[in-house]
Design an enzyme around this catalytic site. Structure first.
Site, PDB file in Angstrom:
ATOM      1  CE  LYS A   1     -24.953  -1.717  46.027  1.00 23.01           C
ATOM      2  NZ  LYS A   1     -25.349  -2.162  44.670  1.00 23.01           N
TER       3      LYS A   1
ATOM      4  CD  GLU B   1     -39.964  -3.419  50.824  1.00 23.71           C
ATOM      5  OE1 GLU B   1     -39.988  -4.677  50.712  1.00 23.71           O
ATOM      6  OE2 GLU B   1     -40.064  -2.633  49.869  1.00 23.71           O
TER       7      GLU B   1
ATOM      8  N   GLY C   1     -34.291  -5.124  49.660  1.00 21.25           N
ATOM      9  CA  GLY C   1     -33.697  -6.196  48.864  1.00 21.25           C
ATOM     10  C   GLY C   1     -34.115  -7.536  49.433  1.00 21.25           C
ATOM     11  CB  SER C   2     -32.800 -10.895  48.919  1.00 16.32           C
ATOM     12  OG  SER C   2     -31.442 -10.666  49.230  1.00 16.32           O
ATOM     13  CB  THR C   3     -35.260 -12.296  53.527  1.00 13.52           C
ATOM     14  OG1 THR C   3     -36.532 -11.659  53.327  1.00 13.52           O
ATOM     15  CG2 THR C   3     -35.154 -12.734  54.971  1.00 13.52           C
ATOM     16  CD  GLU C   4     -29.086 -15.240  50.028  1.00 18.86           C
ATOM     17  OE1 GLU C   4     -29.997 -15.191  49.153  1.00 18.86           O
ATOM     18  OE2 GLU C   4     -27.942 -15.628  49.785  1.00 18.86           O
TER      19      GLU C   4
ATOM     20  CD  GLU D   1     -39.259 -12.364  47.475  1.00 21.53           C
ATOM     21  OE1 GLU D   1     -38.116 -12.365  47.930  1.00 21.53           O
ATOM     22  OE2 GLU D   1     -39.985 -11.348  47.469  1.00 21.53           O
TER      23      GLU D   1
ATOM     24  CB  CYS E   1     -40.810  -7.246  47.666  1.00 19.85           C
ATOM     25  SG  CYS E   1     -40.967  -5.482  47.636  1.00 19.85           S
TER      26      CYS E   1
HETATM   27  P1  ADP Z   1     -32.782  -8.572  45.189  1.00 21.01           P
HETATM   28  O1  ADP Z   1     -32.825  -7.192  44.700  1.00 21.01           O
HETATM   29  O2  ADP Z   1     -32.568  -9.613  44.165  1.00 21.01           O
HETATM   30  O3  ADP Z   1     -33.842  -8.906  46.151  1.00 21.01           O
HETATM   31  P2  ADP Z   1     -30.288  -8.415  46.725  1.00 21.01           P
HETATM   32  O4  ADP Z   1     -30.728  -8.391  48.121  1.00 21.01           O
HETATM   33  O5  ADP Z   1     -29.204  -9.351  46.312  1.00 21.01           O
HETATM   34  O6  ADP Z   1     -31.436  -8.738  45.829  1.00 21.01           O
HETATM   35  O7  ADP Z   1     -29.846  -6.979  46.248  1.00 21.01           O
HETATM   36  C1  ADP Z   1     -30.366  -5.784  46.753  1.00 21.01           C
HETATM   37  C2  ADP Z   1     -29.277  -4.775  46.875  1.00 21.01           C
HETATM   38  O8  ADP Z   1     -28.344  -5.196  47.887  1.00 21.01           O
HETATM   39  C3  ADP Z   1     -28.448  -4.556  45.623  1.00 21.01           C
HETATM   40  O9  ADP Z   1     -28.232  -3.156  45.487  1.00 21.01           O
HETATM   41  C4  ADP Z   1     -27.150  -5.309  45.913  1.00 21.01           C
HETATM   42  O10 ADP Z   1     -26.033  -4.797  45.241  1.00 21.01           O
HETATM   43  C5  ADP Z   1     -27.009  -5.093  47.409  1.00 21.01           C
HETATM   44  N1  ADP Z   1     -26.189  -6.088  48.105  1.00 21.01           N
HETATM   45  C6  ADP Z   1     -25.926  -7.370  47.747  1.00 21.01           C
HETATM   46  N2  ADP Z   1     -25.142  -7.974  48.671  1.00 21.01           N
HETATM   47  C7  ADP Z   1     -24.902  -7.063  49.655  1.00 21.01           C
HETATM   48  C8  ADP Z   1     -24.178  -7.062  50.912  1.00 21.01           C
HETATM   49  N3  ADP Z   1     -23.538  -8.136  51.345  1.00 21.01           N
HETATM   50  N4  ADP Z   1     -24.196  -5.939  51.653  1.00 21.01           N
HETATM   51  C9  ADP Z   1     -24.861  -4.854  51.236  1.00 21.01           C
HETATM   52  N5  ADP Z   1     -25.554  -4.776  50.087  1.00 21.01           N
HETATM   53  C10 ADP Z   1     -25.569  -5.852  49.296  1.00 21.01           C
END
Ligand code: ADP
Length: 502
Positions: free
Chosen positions: A207, A281, A259-262, A412, A315
């Protein structure tokens, strides 16, 4: 070649969003030099499942916006749980009947073909990437697309030599893997995720991020043209819910997330107690450390490359500058001079250094963190460059007088914002650099090899660059310490994360 005109910048600029310092006519203007190649976009993109583009079960689509001018670029299918199920079913079938059965030397031919076909359409992909994500065309043209092709070439080379990945052991694919990628390097992250998984013989459900799905779906056309068995790679698009369905699906034996740590933590919590393999990552807050014996002009160039090019949407961006006290004033002065020459604006223009911020949400986040820096007492510098009236833009920003407790030194920002701190001794530099929840990358600028070796051991970061910054190569593993994640992408180590040892 762009032509130089005789007009200097007007002497007064609009104050814009954040009342920057005004500079008087110190930069010659270039005429616009927009890239004109056709990105060959479709008005609407469906899901890519089982080798075909298919409409989403819900019939719903969402808009992908060009952040440079806020216009709609394309409509993207919104995948729900039923679509994700269909994607996993297709991937499972390909694993048990076609791709999973092919010998490595046959897989290599397909992966090599993906690389060649991407090279053939490189300019078209670069333009699409820039329009979708806002990064300058010179970045997508000279870095993202060639590096994505390089990842496929490199892993095509491995596919028939997998006995050497873990000497003395045999390796086998894991099965179906679920992958999620972010918006900062949409095509390159796709390549980082697909190439090693394919080389090992896995099949995939991936995705892309909701703001940058276009190049992944254009890559689906290349997957079709390369003749990969249907279901080998499936691309589902959507928001966090779709991502959660991809990560939590029972068919996925391994998940890989960037993606984000959150969000990484949400995924880890939801998968705790399952037997899925996982690699993450995540975010970073890298320190770029400049000693007094460093070549300062080169260091300044490295600092600028590390945080301002690509809007700081990296990142591993060098978002903290740790500078040795004796040269702090000189480095700051050189940095300000250099930043005044950066061109912020139309990402499709070949002269643009800093393009558009990827989305309105991200721009708001940057603005909030920058406001916190001002509120907490750091000194802000922004050049007086003019910003386009439409689109999401932010001036390169340098904060000096930053202390470790400031939010801009800890969180960040993911924007073109640099926090400058100073140090007196090597130990203090190490202490400050490591005093963060993250540990993705770091940079060291010094003439002394011994310092480089000491720091590369003591810095708790997955990558330490010496006298350079943001250099990448498919042979070189990349990944984090601490809250920057675990697992490696690239090189032999990256392949180990996509196989089991038998
Ligand atoms: P960023 O890219 O801003 O660091 P995110 O971590 O929000 O941010 O997004 C990275 C990816 O994770 C995107 O493809 C987003 O759609 C997806 N994503 C966001 N929330 C969730 C979740 N709860 N579970 C799985 N994937 C998610």
């Amino acid at each position: 070649m762009p032509t130089l005109t005789a007009t200097k910048r007007p002497t007064k600029r609009s104050a814009g969003r954040s009342a920057p310092e005004l500079i008087f006519g110190d930069l010659w203007e270039y005429d616009p030099a927009p890239e004109t190649a056709d990105p060959k976009l479709k008005p609407r993109y469906d899901l890519f499942i089982g080798g075909k583009f298919v409409a989403p079960a819900s019939g719903k689509y969402f808009d992908s916006i060009n952040p440079a001018n806020e216009t709609k670029l394309a409509e993207i299918a919104l995948a729900n749980a039923a679509d994700v199920d269909a994607a996993y079913a297709a991937a499972q079938k390909a694993f048990t009947t076609t791709w999973g059965k092919l010998p490595g030397k046959e897989r290599a031919k397909y992966i090599y073909r993906l690389a060649r076909l991407l090279q053939d359409r490189a300019r078209e992909f670069a333009v699409a990437e820039t329009m979708d994500g806002g990064k300058p065309i010179k970045e997508s043209r000279d870095f993202d697309v060639p590096m994505a092709a390089a990842h496929f070439f490199y892993h095509a080379g491995w596919a028939d030599k997998l006995d050497y990945v873990a000497p003395g052991r045999k390796v086998a694919p894991l099965g179906v893997v679920g992958q999620i990628i972010p918006w900062n390097f949409p095509l390159l992250m796709l390549a980082w995720k697909l190439a090693p998984a394919l080389a090992m013989g896995n099949t995939i459900v991936i995705k892309p991020a909701e703001t940058t799905s276009v190049t992944a779906l254009k890559f689906a056309e290349i997957i079709q043209d390369a003749g990969l068995p249907p279901g080998t790679v499936n691309i589902v698009t959507g928001f966090g819910d779709t991502g959660a369905a991809v990560m939590n699906h029972p068919t996925a034996v391994k998940v890989a997330f960037t993606g984000s740590t959150e969000v990484g933590k949400i995924i880890m919590r939801s998968l705790a107690g399952t037997d899925k393999n996982m690699t993450m990552e995540l975010g970073g807050k890298a320190a770029n450390i400049v000693f007094d014996d460093a070549p300062l002009d080169q260091a300044v160039e490295g600092i600028v490359n590390g945080i301002f090019f690509n809007q700081g949407h990296v990142c591993c961006a060098g978002s903290r500058l740790l500078v040795h006290e004796p040269v702090a004033a000189a480095v700051l002065a050189k940095l300000k001079t250099r930043i005044r020459t950066l061109r912020v604006g139309d990402p499709l223009d070949k002269n643009t250094d800093i393009g558009a911020i990827n989305s309105k949400e991200q721009l708001t986040r940057i603005e909030k963190l920058v406001a916190s820096g001002v509120k907490e007492g750091a000194e802000m510098f922004q050049p007086a460059c003019k910003l386009p009236s439409k689109g999401y833009y932010f001036r390169p920003t340098v904060f000096s007088g930053v202390s470790m407790s400031h939010r801009i030194a800890r969180e960040e920002i993911f924007g073109p914002v640099l926090s400058v701190l100073t140090f007196r001794t090597l130990d203090e530099a190490v202490e400050k650099a490591n005093n963060t929840a993250y540990g993705l990358s770091a940079g060291v600028w010094t003439d002394k090899g011994s310092r480089i070796l000491k720091l590369s051991t003591e810095l708790k970061a997955g990558v330490v660059w010496a006298n350079t910054y943001n250099k990448f190569d498919p042979t070189s593993p990349f990944g984090g310490y601490k809250e920057s994640g675990f697992g490696r992408e690239g090189g032999r180590q990256g392949l180990l994360d996509y196989c089991k040892l038998v």
